[in-house]
Design an enzyme around this catalytic site. Structure first.
Site, PDB file in Angstrom:
ATOM      1  N   ARG A  99       0.881  -1.181   0.000  1.00 33.30           N
ATOM      2  CA  ARG A  99       0.000   0.000   0.000  1.00 33.30           C
ATOM      3  C   ARG A  99       0.907   1.216   0.000  1.00 33.30           C
ATOM      4  NH1 ARG A  99      -2.551   4.273   0.404  1.00 33.30           N
ATOM      5  NH2 ARG A  99      -4.646   4.494   1.276  1.00 33.30           N
ATOM      6  N   GLU A 143     -11.005   5.271  -5.108  1.00 30.88           N
ATOM      7  CA  GLU A 143     -11.407   3.872  -5.179  1.00 30.88           C
ATOM      8  C   GLU A 143     -11.777   3.532  -6.626  1.00 30.88           C
ATOM      9  OE1 GLU A 143     -11.315   1.745  -2.626  1.00 30.88           O
ATOM     10  OE2 GLU A 143     -10.608   3.316  -1.283  1.00 30.88           O
ATOM     11  N   ARG A 193      -0.759  -5.601   4.945  1.00 28.23           N
ATOM     12  CA  ARG A 193      -0.107  -5.070   3.756  1.00 28.23           C
ATOM     13  C   ARG A 193       1.103  -4.251   4.196  1.00 28.23           C
ATOM     14  NH1 ARG A 193      -4.980  -1.768   1.060  1.00 28.23           N
ATOM     15  NH2 ARG A 193      -4.831  -0.877   3.152  1.00 28.23           N
TER      16      ARG A 193
END
Length: 211
Positions: free
Chosen positions: A94, A102, A136
């Site tokens: 990330r 998004e 992540r």
């Protein structure tokens, strides 16, 4: 198959021009449809070419802080990528200190495609500063001494995630990202073409409230 991909490309170009007149609520679903159609065409094309599915044998690394080199295997969206390190292990990264639209949000597809065109298949250096709740790696991606996280903000493909960044960046770094966002906004680059662009964290909250 090539003809279908050319057709999808032309539709994408037309949509880019149409953004000037059409509302975001109409553009976002159409961009999402183009992405799905292109993925189907790619899959069928790979099948005819005898290419095996690439996800079956992937080995995932344990997320941890630190630095490593690798190649960008795939781009999920404007701030999430998969990177294969030199040992062949996959990392879900990330991008730190930024927040991209998004996929289902206006300009989400464009943001992802910009990052994909820039780094997919490229050799990069990843500086992991944290591991998030989804396991992540949260990191800075460097491509030939270029800060890709900062580049996304400079080009108007992502917001500076100030509320999170102030805990991770020093004053100089925070100031650079803030200045980059201000310049992109003043020039109306990328997502800033819409003066009323909704930040991803606000979009996610809206979606959560509706569910």
């Amino acid at each position: 198959m090539t003809k279908w991909r050319k057709l999808l490309l032309w539709i994408a170009v037309i949509l880019t021009v149409a953004k000037v007149w059409l509302p975001d609520s109409m553009i976002a679903p159409l961009e999402d449809w183009i992405h799905k159609a292109d993925s189907i065409v790619r899959s069928v094309q790979d099948m005819f070419n005898g290419k095996p599915a690439g996800n079956r044998a992937k080995k995932w690394a344990v997320a941890s802080k630190g630095q490593y080199s690798g190649s960008v295997d795939s781009v999920h969206d404007g701030d999430t990528v998969h990177i294969k390190d030199r040992d062949g292990h996959m990392h879900k990264v990330r991008l730190a200190n930024i927040d991209a639209p998004e996929i289902k949000q206006a300009y989400g597809i464009a943001s992802r495609d910009a990052l994909k065109a820039c780094i997919e298949g490229q050799s990069v250096v990843v500086n992991v500063v944290a591991v998030d709740q989804y396991q992540r790696e949260v990191g800075q991606i460097m491509l030939k001494n270029v800060d890709i996280n900062l580049w996304m903000v400079q080009q108007g493909y992502a917001w500076h995630y100030a509320s999170i960044a102030k805990k991770q960046q020093d004053r100089f770094g925070f100031s650079r990202y803030q200045d980059a966002q201000l310049q992109a906004r003043q020039k109306r680059l990328g997502l800033w073409h819409n003066a009323r662009a909704i930040a991803p964290w606000q979009f996610r909250q809206q979606q959560k409230n509706r569910s």
